[in-house]
Design a protein around this motif. Structure first.
Motif, PDB file in Angstrom:
ATOM      1  N   SER A 163     -74.017  36.428   7.860  1.00  0.00           N
ATOM      2  CA  SER A 163     -74.327  34.999   7.928  1.00  0.00           C
ATOM      3  C   SER A 163     -73.227  34.211   7.214  1.00  0.00           C
ATOM      4  O   SER A 163     -72.447  34.749   6.433  1.00  0.00           O
ATOM      5  N   ASP A 164     -73.173  32.916   7.502  1.00  0.00           N
ATOM      6  CA  ASP A 164     -72.112  32.070   6.944  1.00  0.00           C
ATOM      7  C   ASP A 164     -72.180  31.961   5.422  1.00  0.00           C
ATOM      8  O   ASP A 164     -71.154  31.841   4.756  1.00  0.00           O
ATOM      9  N   ASP A 165     -73.400  32.005   4.870  1.00  0.00           N
ATOM     10  CA  ASP A 165     -73.530  31.831   3.426  1.00  0.00           C
ATOM     11  C   ASP A 165     -73.506  33.161   2.664  1.00  0.00           C
ATOM     12  O   ASP A 165     -73.617  33.169   1.443  1.00  0.00           O
ATOM     13  N   GLU A 166     -73.299  34.279   3.352  1.00  0.00           N
ATOM     14  CA  GLU A 166     -73.283  35.597   2.693  1.00  0.00           C
ATOM     15  C   GLU A 166     -71.864  35.925   2.220  1.00  0.00           C
ATOM     16  O   GLU A 166     -70.907  35.793   2.980  1.00  0.00           O
ATOM     17  N   PRO A 167     -71.709  36.367   0.967  1.00  0.00           N
ATOM     18  CA  PRO A 167     -70.371  36.745   0.482  1.00  0.00           C
ATOM     19  C   PRO A 167     -69.842  37.969   1.250  1.00  0.00           C
ATOM     20  O   PRO A 167     -70.602  38.861   1.630  1.00  0.00           O
ATOM     21  N   LEU A 168     -68.545  37.976   1.464  1.00  0.00           N
ATOM     22  CA  LEU A 168     -67.912  39.060   2.220  1.00  0.00           C
ATOM     23  C   LEU A 168     -68.097  40.411   1.526  1.00  0.00           C
ATOM     24  O   LEU A 168     -68.331  41.423   2.182  1.00  0.00           O
ATOM     25  N   GLU A 169     -68.007  40.435   0.199  1.00  0.00           N
ATOM     26  CA  GLU A 169     -68.156  41.681  -0.554  1.00  0.00           C
ATOM     27  C   GLU A 169     -69.536  42.304  -0.321  1.00  0.00           C
ATOM     28  O   GLU A 169     -69.668  43.513  -0.167  1.00  0.00           O
ATOM     29  N   LYS A 170     -70.553  41.456  -0.274  1.00  0.00           N
ATOM     30  CA  LYS A 170     -71.912  41.936  -0.049  1.00  0.00           C
ATOM     31  C   LYS A 170     -72.060  42.508   1.360  1.00  0.00           C
ATOM     32  O   LYS A 170     -72.699  43.540   1.565  1.00  0.00           O
ATOM     33  N   ALA A 171     -71.433  41.864   2.333  1.00  0.00           N
ATOM     34  CA  ALA A 171     -71.483  42.342   3.711  1.00  0.00           C
ATOM     35  C   ALA A 171     -70.764  43.688   3.846  1.00  0.00           C
ATOM     36  O   ALA A 171     -71.235  44.587   4.547  1.00  0.00           O
ATOM     37  N   ILE A 172     -69.621  43.817   3.180  1.00  0.00           N
ATOM     38  CA  ILE A 172     -68.880  45.085   3.217  1.00  0.00           C
ATOM     39  C   ILE A 172     -69.706  46.201   2.594  1.00  0.00           C
ATOM     40  O   ILE A 172     -69.758  47.313   3.119  1.00  0.00           O
ATOM     41  N   LYS A 173     -70.352  45.910   1.475  1.00  0.00           N
ATOM     42  CA  LYS A 173     -71.190  46.902   0.809  1.00  0.00           C
ATOM     43  C   LYS A 173     -72.342  47.332   1.718  1.00  0.00           C
ATOM     44  O   LYS A 173     -72.667  48.511   1.826  1.00  0.00           O
ATOM     45  N   ARG A 174     -72.942  46.355   2.408  1.00  0.00           N
ATOM     46  CA  ARG A 174     -74.035  46.646   3.340  1.00  0.00           C
ATOM     47  C   ARG A 174     -73.541  47.511   4.500  1.00  0.00           C
ATOM     48  O   ARG A 174     -74.201  48.462   4.918  1.00  0.00           O
TER      49      ARG A 174
END
Length: 72
Positions: free
Chosen positions: A10-21
């Motif tokens: 999502s637009d408001d999600e940090p990139l680091e969190k998305a990579i970790k997921r």
């Protein structure tokens, strides 16, 4: 062949969190483990020997555990 790991960011999600997921999902699906297994050709006899050794280690571990239980 299993589907490719896919996540929506999502637009408001940090990139680091998305990579970790994404990393967590890839590990859960076993993609890296499968890739490493298929990286090099392994002769059928080598596969059989590896499985036999693993089974023997498992039996020895179980035998040690049972003998420890009896000593108490």
């Amino acid at each position: 062949m299993s589907p490719i790991a896919y996540i929506e960011v999502s637009d408001d999600e940090p990139l680091e969190k998305a990579i970790k997921r994404f990393k967590r999902q890839v590990e859960k699906e076993g993609i890296i483990r499968e890739w490493k297994k298929r990286e090099f050709f392994e002769k059928p006899s080598a596969i059989l020997n590896r499985k036999k050794k693993a089974l023997e280690r498992k039996r020895m571990k179980r035998a040690r555990k049972v003998s420890q239980m009896k000593s108490y």
